[in-house]
Design a protein around this motif. Structure first.
Motif, PDB file in Angstrom:
ATOM      1  N   ASP A 119      76.664 -85.411 107.333  1.00 37.04           N
ATOM      2  CA  ASP A 119      76.827 -84.919 108.697  1.00 37.04           C
ATOM      3  C   ASP A 119      76.231 -83.527 108.877  1.00 37.04           C
ATOM      4  O   ASP A 119      76.103 -83.049 110.007  1.00 37.04           O
ATOM      5  CB  ASP A 119      78.310 -84.891 109.079  1.00 37.04           C
ATOM      6  N   ARG A 120      75.864 -82.896 107.765  1.00 40.59           N
ATOM      7  CA  ARG A 120      75.292 -81.549 107.838  1.00 40.59           C
ATOM      8  C   ARG A 120      73.800 -81.539 107.495  1.00 40.59           C
ATOM      9  O   ARG A 120      73.150 -80.509 107.627  1.00 40.59           O
ATOM     10  CB  ARG A 120      76.055 -80.607 106.901  1.00 40.59           C
ATOM     11  N   ILE A 121      73.290 -82.671 107.059  1.00 40.64           N
ATOM     12  CA  ILE A 121      71.852 -82.780 106.786  1.00 40.64           C
ATOM     13  C   ILE A 121      71.126 -83.000 108.109  1.00 40.64           C
ATOM     14  O   ILE A 121      71.549 -83.798 108.945  1.00 40.64           O
ATOM     15  CB  ILE A 121      71.569 -83.955 105.831  1.00 40.64           C
ATOM     16  N   GLN A 122      70.018 -82.308 108.300  1.00 43.39           N
ATOM     17  CA  GLN A 122      69.222 -82.461 109.515  1.00 43.39           C
ATOM     18  C   GLN A 122      67.901 -83.151 109.167  1.00 43.39           C
ATOM     19  O   GLN A 122      67.079 -82.595 108.436  1.00 43.39           O
ATOM     20  CB  GLN A 122      68.968 -81.092 110.160  1.00 43.39           C
ATOM     21  N   GLY A 123      67.740 -84.384 109.657  1.00 39.71           N
ATOM     22  CA  GLY A 123      66.553 -85.156 109.326  1.00 39.71           C
ATOM     23  C   GLY A 123      66.635 -85.708 107.915  1.00 39.71           C
ATOM     24  O   GLY A 123      67.716 -85.845 107.343  1.00 39.71           O
ATOM     25  N   GLY A 124      65.466 -86.040 107.339  1.00 42.40           N
ATOM     26  CA  GLY A 124      65.440 -86.534 105.971  1.00 42.40           C
ATOM     27  C   GLY A 124      65.449 -85.393 104.972  1.00 42.40           C
ATOM     28  O   GLY A 124      65.363 -84.213 105.325  1.00 42.40           O
ATOM     29  N   MET A 125      65.560 -85.751 103.691  1.00 42.94           N
ATOM     30  CA  MET A 125      65.511 -84.760 102.615  1.00 42.94           C
ATOM     31  C   MET A 125      64.216 -84.936 101.837  1.00 42.94           C
ATOM     32  O   MET A 125      63.785 -86.059 101.574  1.00 42.94           O
ATOM     33  CB  MET A 125      66.721 -84.904 101.697  1.00 42.94           C
ATOM     34  N   ARG A 126      63.615 -83.806 101.469  1.00 39.06           N
ATOM     35  CA  ARG A 126      62.336 -83.823 100.756  1.00 39.06           C
ATOM     36  C   ARG A 126      62.419 -82.931  99.527  1.00 39.06           C
ATOM     37  O   ARG A 126      63.009 -81.846  99.568  1.00 39.06           O
ATOM     38  CB  ARG A 126      61.214 -83.316 101.675  1.00 39.06           C
ATOM     39  N   LEU A 127      61.829 -83.400  98.437  1.00 39.91           N
ATOM     40  CA  LEU A 127      61.696 -82.599  97.224  1.00 39.91           C
ATOM     41  C   LEU A 127      60.250 -82.120  97.166  1.00 39.91           C
ATOM     42  O   LEU A 127      59.324 -82.930  97.033  1.00 39.91           O
ATOM     43  CB  LEU A 127      62.041 -83.438  95.990  1.00 39.91           C
ATOM     44  N   VAL A 128      60.063 -80.816  97.314  1.00 38.97           N
ATOM     45  CA  VAL A 128      58.717 -80.260  97.464  1.00 38.97           C
ATOM     46  C   VAL A 128      58.574 -78.992  96.630  1.00 38.97           C
ATOM     47  O   VAL A 128      59.561 -78.433  96.139  1.00 38.97           O
ATOM     48  CB  VAL A 128      58.416 -79.922  98.946  1.00 38.97           C
ATOM     49  N   ARG A 129      57.338 -78.513  96.515  1.00 46.13           N
ATOM     50  CA  ARG A 129      57.084 -77.187  95.969  1.00 46.13           C
ATOM     51  C   ARG A 129      57.032 -76.220  97.146  1.00 46.13           C
ATOM     52  O   ARG A 129      56.271 -76.402  98.090  1.00 46.13           O
ATOM     53  CB  ARG A 129      55.790 -77.167  95.162  1.00 46.13           C
ATOM     54  N   ALA A 130      57.844 -75.210  97.097  1.00 40.90           N
ATOM     55  CA  ALA A 130      58.013 -74.301  98.232  1.00 40.90           C
ATOM     56  C   ALA A 130      56.777 -73.445  98.470  1.00 40.90           C
ATOM     57  O   ALA A 130      56.035 -73.108  97.538  1.00 40.90           O
ATOM     58  CB  ALA A 130      59.221 -73.398  97.987  1.00 40.90           C
ATOM     59  N   THR A 131      56.582 -73.072  99.724  1.00 39.70           N
ATOM     60  CA  THR A 131      55.537 -72.111 100.078  1.00 39.70           C
ATOM     61  C   THR A 131      56.029 -70.685  99.878  1.00 39.70           C
ATOM     62  O   THR A 131      55.230 -69.747  99.762  1.00 39.70           O
ATOM     63  CB  THR A 131      55.103 -72.278 101.539  1.00 39.70           C
ATOM     64  N   GLY A 132      57.352 -70.515  99.867  1.00 40.84           N
ATOM     65  CA  GLY A 132      57.948 -69.189  99.743  1.00 40.84           C
ATOM     66  C   GLY A 132      58.427 -68.639 101.072  1.00 40.84           C
ATOM     67  O   GLY A 132      59.054 -67.575 101.129  1.00 40.84           O
ATOM     68  N   THR A 133      58.151 -69.360 102.156  1.00 39.50           N
ATOM     69  CA  THR A 133      58.572 -68.901 103.486  1.00 39.50           C
ATOM     70  C   THR A 133      59.818 -69.623 103.991  1.00 39.50           C
ATOM     71  O   THR A 133      60.384 -69.242 105.020  1.00 39.50           O
ATOM     72  CB  THR A 133      57.439 -69.101 104.507  1.00 39.50           C
TER      73      THR A 133
END
Length: 230
Positions: free
Chosen positions: A124-138
């Motif tokens: 109920d607190r997740i917004q949209g889907g979840m993704r495992l990514v390498r961050a841009t840092g922003t």
């Protein structure tokens, strides 16, 4: 609605053996830790001690594989341990494992017993889907420091779980943000069991997922539980 989980090609490139089991559950009953959930944590610590047989957690093949993966994306695994290793170290101390709430106790017990990182997010607190990514840092990672909400940013190239609102867990499975964690009011959740195959096999990961699903059914009779195997 089934939560969408996506693993980016950049993450696949540094961890081609990564796989996960996802358990989506609705109609859960949570609350403060109980004698029964506490007993599961104690039993998990005993199972861990038998498995390690005097070795340190990082000497286990699965934890060693996670350490290699952390190093691959620029994180120092001895300073920012994956969640399974951090819990295992606590389980071996005199203080033992923390008691958080029933649902967290269940997945922590599974994590420690099998030395596999396991996390839980409030759907109920997740917004949209979840993704495992390498961050841009922003990206924004909202956490709490000194009792106040603060916004941090992951390092560029760091592996993070995120949704449309921002980062939900830093350094893959090192530190979860408070926004999506399981609270005593949680009734719907996604549980992620994350493994490196090898050394853990897909069949072993699926068996661990089945064990967690059985516990969820036991502690939340009538809950609607869907297991997405690796």
């Amino acid at each position: 609605m089934t939560l969408t989980l996506t693993v980016s090609d950049e993450v696949r490139a540094i961890a081609p053996g990564f796989t996960h089991v996802a358990i989506e559950a609705h109609g859960l009953v949570n609350g403060p830790s109980t004698d029964a959930s506490s007993a599961l944590l104690d039993d998990a610590a005993r199972r861990l001690a038998v498995r390690l047989d005097g070795r340190a957690p990082h000497e286990d093949a699965h934890i060693a594989a996670w350490r290699d993966t952390y190093t691959a994306f620029g994180s120092k695994p001895s300073r920012t341990r994956n969640s399974a290793e951090a819990l295992a170290k606590r389980a071996l101390t005199d203080a033992g494992l923390p008691r958080i709430n029933v649902l967290v106790d269940l997945y922590n017990a599974i994590s420690v017993a099998h030395l596999i990182p396991v996390g839980g997010e409030d759907l109920d607190r997740i917004q949209g889907g979840m993704r495992l990514v390498r961050a841009t840092g922003t990206e924004d990672f909202v956490t709490v420091a000194g009792g106040e909400e603060v916004v941090e940013h992951p390092d560029a190239g760091e592996v993070v779980w995120c949704d449309e609102a921002g980062v939900t867990c830093r350094r893959w499975n090192w530190r979860q943000g408070p926004r999506t964690r399981l609270t005593e009011e949680t009734t719907s959740a996604i549980f992620l069991l994350e493994c490196m195959a090898p050394p853990m096999t897909v069949a072993e990961a699926n068996a661990v997922g089945a064990e967690l699903a059985e516990l969820l059914e036991k502690f939340s009779p009538g809950a609607r539980i869907t297991v997405r195997n690796a």
